[in-house]
Design a protein around this motif. Structure first.
Motif, PDB file in Angstrom:
ATOM      1  N   ASP A  21       0.817  -1.217   0.000  1.00  0.00           N
ATOM      2  CA  ASP A  21       0.000   0.000   0.000  1.00  0.00           C
ATOM      3  C   ASP A  21       0.851   1.268   0.000  1.00  0.00           C
ATOM      4  OD1 ASP A  21      -2.472  -1.433  -0.063  1.00  0.00           O
ATOM      5  OD2 ASP A  21      -2.138  -1.925   2.047  1.00  0.00           O
ATOM      6  N   TYR A  36       3.633   0.704  -7.661  1.00  0.00           N
ATOM      7  CA  TYR A  36       2.676   0.763  -6.562  1.00  0.00           C
ATOM      8  C   TYR A  36       2.232  -0.639  -6.186  1.00  0.00           C
ATOM      9  CZ  TYR A  36       2.132   5.169  -9.151  1.00  0.00           C
ATOM     10  OH  TYR A  36       2.357   6.326  -9.857  1.00  0.00           O
ATOM     11  N   VAL A  38      -1.103  -2.066  -4.233  1.00  0.00           N
ATOM     12  CA  VAL A  38      -2.395  -1.750  -3.632  1.00  0.00           C
ATOM     13  C   VAL A  38      -3.144  -3.063  -3.406  1.00  0.00           C
ATOM     14  CG1 VAL A  38      -4.560  -0.483  -3.880  1.00  0.00           C
ATOM     15  CG2 VAL A  38      -2.450   0.465  -4.863  1.00  0.00           C
ATOM     16  N   ASP A  39      -3.410  -3.369  -2.166  1.00  0.00           N
ATOM     17  CA  ASP A  39      -4.128  -4.596  -1.808  1.00  0.00           C
ATOM     18  C   ASP A  39      -3.495  -5.831  -2.454  1.00  0.00           C
ATOM     19  OD1 ASP A  39      -5.967  -3.115  -0.295  1.00  0.00           O
ATOM     20  OD2 ASP A  39      -7.290  -2.827  -2.017  1.00  0.00           O
ATOM     21  N   HIS A  64      -6.253   3.481  -4.644  1.00  0.00           N
ATOM     22  CA  HIS A  64      -5.706   3.435  -5.999  1.00  0.00           C
ATOM     23  C   HIS A  64      -5.318   4.818  -6.527  1.00  0.00           C
ATOM     24  CE1 HIS A  64      -7.710  -0.560  -5.989  1.00  0.00           C
ATOM     25  NE2 HIS A  64      -6.606  -0.868  -6.628  1.00  0.00           N
TER      26      HIS A  64
END
Length: 108
Positions: A21, A36, A38-39, A64
């Motif tokens: 994250d 990145y 993310v989750d 996001h």
């Protein structure tokens, strides 16, 4: 539709080196990229904001959206589309694949 044969896949970084994250900046094949997580999903974009020419890896990732550290414009890391003023031009995003614990980025 593009296939793998249209791309040059480049080894970018170990998955474990992409903070959960969060965002990290790397140079791959001479390109400054933001990576990145993310989750648990990995996304890659150009690292330079299209509005203020600041490095996005120095910004704040929330869900996001990456927020530019210079003028607080935001982009969706999945598509590169701007989500908040003053940003109006999208950032480029790149196809990603994960193999053997490594993040690979595709360039056309």
């Amino acid at each position: 539709m593009n296939t793998d044969t249209n791309f040059s896949w480049q080894d970018a970084i170990a998955v474990e080196d992409v903070p959960a994250d969060d965002v990290v900046g790397v140079i791959v094949a001479g390109k400054d990229l933001a990576i990145y997580c993310v989750d648990g999903d990995v996304f890659v974009s150009d690292n330079l904001c299209t509005h203020g020419h600041a490095r996005l890896c120095d910004g704040f990732l929330e869900g996001h959206e990456i927020e530019c550290p210079l003028h607080q414009g935001k982009f969706d890391v999945r598509s590169g589309e701007p989500t908040c003023a003053p940003v109006t031009q999208a950032i480029r995003t790149y196809p990603v694949r994960i193999e053997n614990g490594r993040v690979y980025v595709a360039f056309e």
